[in-house]
Write an enzyme that holds these catalytic residues in place. Structure first.
Site, PDB file in Angstrom:
ATOM      1  CG  ASP A   1      67.055 -15.970  29.758  1.00 27.54           C
ATOM      2  OD1 ASP A   1      68.178 -16.438  30.053  1.00 27.54           O
ATOM      3  OD2 ASP A   1      66.049 -16.102  30.488  1.00 27.54           O
TER       4      ASP A   1
ATOM      5  CG  ASP B   1      73.594 -26.250  27.075  1.00 29.57           C
ATOM      6  OD1 ASP B   1      74.787 -26.088  26.793  1.00 29.57           O
ATOM      7  OD2 ASP B   1      73.165 -26.279  28.246  1.00 29.57           O
TER       8      ASP B   1
ATOM      9  CG  ASP C   1      63.127 -13.876  25.641  1.00 27.00           C
ATOM     10  OD1 ASP C   1      64.101 -14.302  26.274  1.00 27.00           O
ATOM     11  OD2 ASP C   1      62.046 -13.583  26.183  1.00 27.00           O
TER      12      ASP C   1
ATOM     13  CG  ASP D   1      66.281 -17.293  38.526  1.00 28.59           C
ATOM     14  OD1 ASP D   1      65.687 -18.047  39.324  1.00 28.59           O
ATOM     15  OD2 ASP D   1      65.767 -16.914  37.459  1.00 28.59           O
TER      16      ASP D   1
END
Length: 557
Positions: free
Chosen positions: A196, A141, A198, A289
Site C-alpha cells: 500500500d 486510480d 504508506d 484480502d
C-alpha cells in the site's frame, strides 16, 4: 478570674468527652471497615428481593450479551495459548532455496496519495532483486493531482533503467481489488508482492520472502507491519499496540497452529497461480484480502507468516481516519463471514480450523453487542443493587475477567514478545487502549449492521500524510472528511455513562466506577477528537491547515 478560666476549661473538657462518641461514630461511618461491613456483611435485607417479569426481561439480554462477549474474550486467551504451545512451528529461515530466482511483480495500488507516492516508489525501486526478473506496477486510480505526480516519478525511474510501469484507470471498478486484478492481466511475475501507499519495504524484503515459495504448496507469505510514526502522538501509540496484538498473537497463534489466517492486503507476496485458482480478486466485500485468503486456503494452499520480517508503514494520525479504517475492516470481515463461512463449514478441514474461522470472521459482532450492553448497564445496575453482593461477585467477576481482562493480557503479551525490555510501559496505555475500543463501538456497529443487512458501500481508503515524528506538520486537511452525526452520538453516550457513574457513587457502589470510567473516556475521547482534530493539529504545530482545503471546521466522520 482564675476560677472562671478553670470553670471554662472544665466545661470544654466535659463537652469534648461528651461529643467524642458521636465524632467517633461519624468517623467510623466513613471508614473502609464500615463500608465493607454495611455493604457486604449486613444481612438485614437478605432474601427480601423478589424477581419480577420486568427485571427478568432486562437481565436476560444483559447476561446473554455478557456471556457472548466473554466467549470472544476467552478466545483471546486461546490465541495466546496457541502462540506459545506451537512456538516451534514459527516460520524462520526457508527450508529450501530456489536455484534460479523466479520473476516477481511488485504491485502498488494507490488512490489520491500525493504525499507518500515518491517514498513508496523509491523504496520499491531500491529493492534488492535482479532487475531483469523484476517488474513494478504503479496501479493508480487517483482523481487528483496524484496522477501527475506519480506519472512524473515513474518516468524518472524508467529513464534511470528501473523496470517500472504506470497504469491508470478512470472508472475505479472494484476499487483496490479491481486495480490489482487489472494489473495481473499484464503482470509477468510468477509471484506478486503488494504494498500500500504508506509502506516502505526494506531493501532486503524480497530476498527474505521469495525463497519460502520454494516449497511448492506455499501460496502466500505475510510479513509483520511496523510503524514509522509510532511516537507521533498518544493516538498513534495506542494504534501501534492494537496492530502489534494482531500481528503477534492473532497471526502468530493461527499460523503456528496451522489454521486459517489472512493476507493483510499489503506487505505480503502471493504465488500468481494461487490467486487465479482461488477465483481471483473479487470486490463484493470490503476486505478482499481476507476473502481471497480463505478461498485460497480452502483450495489447499498453505500460508506462511514471517513475524521476524518487518515492513514499516504509517498508522493514521487522526481519529477520523482511524475510525474509517476500523469501520471498513469491521464491515468487510462480516461481509466475508457471510460469504465464506458456509463454504468453510461444508469443507473437510478439521473442526478446530472451522471454529477458529468462526471466531476470526465474526469477532466484530461484539460491537453491536456492546451497544446493547451499554443500553442495559444502568437499569441492570439499579435492579441488581438489591440482589446482594455475593451474587454480583459470583456472576460478574468471571464474565469481567473473560471479556475485559483478556484484552489487557492479550496486548501485554504481544508487547512483551516484541519489546522485552520496554514492555512494562504498556500498562500506562492499557486503560486508554480499552477505552478506545469502546469508543469505536458506534462507528463499527453501523458498519457491522450495514454488512448484516447487505447494504453496499464504496471502499474508503485511509489517507496518509507522510508524518513520522512528533511535532511534524501534516497536510491532513487535504483529505479530511466532513462532520457527521456519529461524534455527537458518542459524546451523548459518554454523558449517559457519566450519569451512571454519578448513580454508582451515590449508592456507594465504588467498585463499578473504574469500569464505567472506561466508557466515559472512550466515548468522549473518540467524539472530541473527531470533532476537534483539525484544531488540535493547528494548536500543536501552529500550522494553517485551512490553506489547502475549503472544508469548514469542525470536522469528523
Amino acid at each position: 478570674m482564675r476560677g472562671g478560666k478553670a470553670l471554662l476549661s472544665t466545661s470544654f473538657t466535659k463537652s469534648i468527652f461528651a461529643s467524642a462518641p458521636t465524632l467517633l461514630a461519624q468517623a467510623n461511618q466513613h471508614s473502609l471497615s464500615h463500608y465493607l461491613r454495611s455493604h457486604y456483611r449486613d444481612r438485614t435485607f437478605e432474601h427480601l428481593y423478589r424477581w419480577n417479569w420486568f427485571d427478568t426481561a432486562l437481565l436476560i439480554p444483559y447476561f446473554l450479551v455478557m456471556i457472548i462477549l466473554a466467549f470472544y474474550g476467552m478466545h483471546r486467551y486461546q490465541l495466546v495459548y496457541l502462540y506459545f504451545k506451537h512456538r516451534k512451528n514459527a516460520a524462520k529461515e526457508p527450508p529450501q532455496h530456489f536455484e534460479q530466482l523466479p520473476r516477481v511483480t511488485v504491485q502498488l495500488p494507490i488512490f489520491n496519495e500525493q504525499f507518500v507516492i515518491d517514498r513508496l516508489i523509491e523504496s520499491c525501486c531500491n529493492l534488492e532483486y535482479p532487475r531483469e526478473l523484476l517488474e513494478i506496477q504503479v496501479l493508480d486510480d487517483s482523481t487528483d493531482e496524484t496522477k501527475e505526480v506519480a506519472r512524473n516519478i515513474v518516468e524518472q525511474y524508467q529513464a534511470a533503467g528501473h523496470p517500472i510501469v504506470y497504469i491508470h484507470r478512470t472508472d475505479r471498478y472494484g476499487f483496490k481489488a479491481g486495480a490489482l486484478d487489472h494489473g495481473l492481466k499484464t503482470a509477468i511475475g510468477e509471484f506478486v508482492a503488494i504494498f500500500d501507499a504508506d509502506f516502505v519495504p526494506p531493501r532486503e524484503w524480497l530476498m527474505q520472502v521469495i525463497h519460502h515459495f520454494a516449497e511448492p504448496d506455499v501460496g502466500m507469505v505475510q510479513t509483520r507491519w511496523t510503524h514509522l510514526n509510532r511516537d507521533y502522538s498518544f493516538l498513534t501509540q495506542v494504534e501501534a499496540i492494537l496492530l502489534d496484538g494482531h500481528f503477534v498473537l492473532e497471526h502468530g497463534g493461527r499460523s503456528r497452529a496451522n489454521v486459517f489466517f489472512n493476507f493483510n492486503g499489503t506487505a505480503g507476496m502471493w504465488r500468481t497461480c494461487t490467486i487465479g485458482e482461488a477465483g481471483g480478486w473479487q470486490h463484493d466485500t470490503l476486505t478482499e484480502d481476507t476473502d481471497l485468503s480463505y478461498r485460497a486456503q480452502l483450495k489447499g494452499w498453505r500460508f506462511k507468516y514471517l513475524q521476524d520480517v518487518e515492513c514499516p508503514a504509517e498508522v493514521p494520525i487522526e481519529m477520523t481516519a482511524f475510525k474509517t479504517q476500523q469501520a471498513r475492516w469491521a464491515k468487510g470481515l462480516i461481509q466475508t463471514s457471510k460469504k465464506i463461512l458456509p463454504k468453510v463449514f461444508e469443507s473437510d478441514v478439521p473442526f478446530h480450523t472451522k471454529l477458529e474461522a468462526w471466531y476470526h470472521l465474526t469477532a466484530n459482532i461484539s460491537y453491536p453487542l456492546m451497544v446493547v450492553l451499554s443500553t442495559l448497564l444502568m437499569p441492570a445496575m439499579v435492579i441488581r443493587f438489591y440482589q446482594g453482593w455475593f451474587q454480583m461477585l459470583l456472576i460478574d467477576l468471571p464474565l469481567f475477567m473473560a471479556s475485559t481482562f483478556s484484552i489487557s493480557s492479550f496486548y501485554l503479551v504481544s508487547q512483551k514478545e516484541l519489546y522485552p525490555r520496554k514492555w512494562l510501559r504498556t500498562f500506562l496505555y492499557l486503560p486508554f487502549l480499552m477505552s478506545l475500543g469502546i469508543g469505536l463501538t458506534i462507528t463499527n456497529t453501523r458498519a457491522v449492521l450495514e454488512a448484516l443487512l447487505g447494504i453496499k458501500s464504496s471502499f474508503k481508503r485511509t489517507p496518509k500524510y507522510r508524518v513520522e515524528k512528533r511535532g511534524e506538520k501534516s497536510k491532513a486537511s487535504k483529505y479530511r472528511k466532513r462532520l457527521g452525526i456519529v461524534p455527537w452520538i458518542e459524546l451523548l453516550i459518554g454523558c449517559y455513562f457519566a450519569l451512571t457513574i454519578w448513580y454508582a457513587i451515590s449508592n456507594e457502589n465504588y467498585f463499578t466506577v473504574p469500569f464505567l470510567l472506561l466508557f466515559v473516556v472512550g466515548y468522549w475521547y473518540t467524539g472530541l477528537l473527531s470533532l476537534l482534530q483539525g484544531r488540535f493539529e493547528r494548536w500543536r504545530t501552529g500550522a494553517n491547515l485551512e490553506e489547502s482545503s475549503p472544508k469548514p471546521f469542525p470536522v469528523g466522520v
